[in-house]
Design a protein around this motif. Structure first.
Motif, PDB file in Angstrom:
ATOM      1  N   MET A   1       0.819  -1.186   0.000  1.00 49.56           N
ATOM      2  CA  MET A   1       0.000   0.000   0.000  1.00 49.56           C
ATOM      3  C   MET A   1       0.871   1.262   0.000  1.00 49.56           C
ATOM      4  SD  MET A   1      -3.130  -1.070  -0.069  1.00 49.56           S
ATOM      5  CE  MET A   1      -2.638  -2.500  -0.963  1.00 49.56           C
ATOM      6  N   THR A   2       2.016   1.162   0.665  1.00 47.58           N
ATOM      7  CA  THR A   2       2.930   2.307   0.697  1.00 47.58           C
ATOM      8  C   THR A   2       3.377   2.669  -0.708  1.00 47.58           C
ATOM      9  OG1 THR A   2       3.689   1.683   2.899  1.00 47.58           O
ATOM     10  CG2 THR A   2       5.103   3.164   1.647  1.00 47.58           C
ATOM     11  N   GLN A   3       3.692   1.655  -1.509  1.00 48.58           N
ATOM     12  CA  GLN A   3       4.153   1.906  -2.877  1.00 48.58           C
ATOM     13  C   GLN A   3       3.079   2.619  -3.702  1.00 48.58           C
ATOM     14  OE1 GLN A   3       7.357   1.226  -4.143  1.00 48.58           O
ATOM     15  NE2 GLN A   3       6.520   2.668  -5.614  1.00 48.58           N
ATOM     16  N   ILE A   4       1.828   2.221  -3.535  1.00 50.47           N
ATOM     17  CA  ILE A   4       0.737   2.868  -4.267  1.00 50.47           C
ATOM     18  C   ILE A   4       0.644   4.335  -3.868  1.00 50.47           C
ATOM     19  CG2 ILE A   4      -1.757   2.940  -4.652  1.00 50.47           C
ATOM     20  CD1 ILE A   4      -1.784  -0.104  -4.152  1.00 50.47           C
ATOM     21  N   LEU A   5       0.647   4.600  -2.570  1.00 49.73           N
ATOM     22  CA  LEU A   5       0.541   5.978  -2.093  1.00 49.73           C
ATOM     23  C   LEU A   5       1.713   6.821  -2.579  1.00 49.73           C
ATOM     24  CD1 LEU A   5      -1.043   8.048  -0.533  1.00 49.73           C
ATOM     25  CD2 LEU A   5       0.096   7.275   1.556  1.00 49.73           C
ATOM     26  N   LEU A   6       2.911   6.265  -2.561  1.00 50.84           N
ATOM     27  CA  LEU A   6       4.075   7.000  -3.072  1.00 50.84           C
ATOM     28  C   LEU A   6       3.932   7.311  -4.559  1.00 50.84           C
ATOM     29  CD1 LEU A   6       7.008   5.189  -1.223  1.00 50.84           C
ATOM     30  CD2 LEU A   6       6.238   7.547  -0.899  1.00 50.84           C
ATOM     31  N   ASN A   7       3.458   6.343  -5.340  1.00 48.93           N
ATOM     32  CA  ASN A   7       3.267   6.573  -6.775  1.00 48.93           C
ATOM     33  C   ASN A   7       2.213   7.654  -7.031  1.00 48.93           C
ATOM     34  OD1 ASN A   7       5.158   4.639  -7.523  1.00 48.93           O
ATOM     35  ND2 ASN A   7       3.648   3.044  -7.861  1.00 48.93           N
ATOM     36  N   LEU A   8       1.076   7.554  -6.349  1.00 53.88           N
ATOM     37  CA  LEU A   8       0.000   8.511  -6.578  1.00 53.88           C
ATOM     38  C   LEU A   8       0.390   9.919  -6.119  1.00 53.88           C
ATOM     39  CD1 LEU A   8      -3.121   6.410  -5.506  1.00 53.88           C
ATOM     40  CD2 LEU A   8      -2.224   6.782  -7.816  1.00 53.88           C
ATOM     41  N   ALA A   9       0.943  10.017  -4.931  1.00 61.20           N
ATOM     42  CA  ALA A   9       1.344  11.332  -4.418  1.00 61.20           C
ATOM     43  C   ALA A   9       2.477  11.916  -5.254  1.00 61.20           C
ATOM     44  CB  ALA A   9       1.757  11.221  -2.951  1.00 61.20           C
ATOM     45  N   GLY A  10       3.426  11.086  -5.649  1.00 60.39           N
ATOM     46  CA  GLY A  10       4.534  11.555  -6.481  1.00 60.39           C
ATOM     47  C   GLY A  10       4.057  12.107  -7.809  1.00 60.39           C
ATOM     48  N   ASN A  11       3.126  11.401  -8.448  1.00 56.63           N
ATOM     49  CA  ASN A  11       2.571  11.887  -9.717  1.00 56.63           C
ATOM     50  C   ASN A  11       1.816  13.195  -9.513  1.00 56.63           C
ATOM     51  OD1 ASN A  11       3.561   9.786 -11.245  1.00 56.63           O
ATOM     52  ND2 ASN A  11       1.613   8.715 -11.409  1.00 56.63           N
ATOM     53  N   ALA A  12       1.024  13.260  -8.454  1.00 63.05           N
ATOM     54  CA  ALA A  12       0.230  14.475  -8.194  1.00 63.05           C
ATOM     55  C   ALA A  12       1.142  15.673  -8.008  1.00 63.05           C
ATOM     56  CB  ALA A  12      -0.659  14.276  -6.972  1.00 63.05           C
ATOM     57  N   VAL A  13       2.195  15.512  -7.228  1.00 61.24           N
ATOM     58  CA  VAL A  13       3.133  16.612  -7.004  1.00 61.24           C
ATOM     59  C   VAL A  13       3.867  16.963  -8.290  1.00 61.24           C
ATOM     60  CG1 VAL A  13       5.262  17.247  -5.793  1.00 61.24           C
ATOM     61  CG2 VAL A  13       3.383  16.165  -4.543  1.00 61.24           C
ATOM     62  N   LYS A  14       4.272  15.948  -9.042  1.00 59.31           N
ATOM     63  CA  LYS A  14       5.025  16.173 -10.281  1.00 59.31           C
ATOM     64  C   LYS A  14       4.227  16.987 -11.302  1.00 59.31           C
ATOM     65  CE  LYS A  14       6.181  12.362 -12.419  1.00 59.31           C
ATOM     66  NZ  LYS A  14       6.812  11.229 -13.158  1.00 59.31           N
ATOM     67  N   PHE A  15       2.922  16.730 -11.383  1.00 61.71           N
ATOM     68  CA  PHE A  15       2.113  17.373 -12.414  1.00 61.71           C
ATOM     69  C   PHE A  15       1.324  18.584 -11.935  1.00 61.71           C
ATOM     70  CE2 PHE A  15       2.867  13.204 -14.274  1.00 61.71           C
ATOM     71  CZ  PHE A  15       3.299  13.579 -15.537  1.00 61.71           C
ATOM     72  N   THR A  16       1.453  18.951 -10.670  1.00 63.51           N
ATOM     73  CA  THR A  16       0.741  20.112 -10.140  1.00 63.51           C
ATOM     74  C   THR A  16       1.730  21.233  -9.882  1.00 63.51           C
ATOM     75  OG1 THR A  16      -0.898  18.656  -9.133  1.00 63.51           O
ATOM     76  CG2 THR A  16      -0.838  20.921  -8.349  1.00 63.51           C
TER      77      THR A  16
END
Length: 114
Positions: free
Chosen positions: A1-16
């Protein structure tokens, strides 16, 4: 679950580039839900299913400029499904995206006995 959260949060920060990224968690109808919401550029409806496939990215200059392999969301979706859950996206161009992870809440016998 940690990996999913890191991927989602990382993408959100990268594209915002401006605006906000929010991470919300809740328990609903026997599921644990995490929503990662951003105010980034959004994803066209025709591309929303495509982004969960391996080595696929939305084809625009912003995505190419940000980099990445196109594996994070595919891996995240597989992990969610391995846990009996789902990973979905809701997005509107110009209004950002919300990625929603839902996984069943299960208590094993050791936890119930305690």
């Amino acid at each position: 679950m940690t990996q999913i959260l890191l991927n989602l949060a990382g993408n959100a920060v990268k594209f915002t580039e401006t605006g906000a990224v929010d991470i919300l968690a809740d328990a609903v109808d026997g599921n644990f839900e995490i929503a990662v919401r951003d105010t980034g550029p959004g994803i066209a409806s025709k591309d929303q299913a495509l982004i969960f496939e391996e080595f696929q990215q939305v084809d625009n200059s912003s995505t190419r400029q940000k980099g990445g392999t196109g594996l994070g969301l595919a891996i995240s979706k597989r992990i969610a499904e391995m846990h009996g859950g789902t990973l979905d996206v809701e997005s509107v161009i110009g209004s950002g995206s919300t990625f929603r992870l839902k996984v069943p809440i299960r208590m094993n016998e050791d936890v119930r006995a305690a």
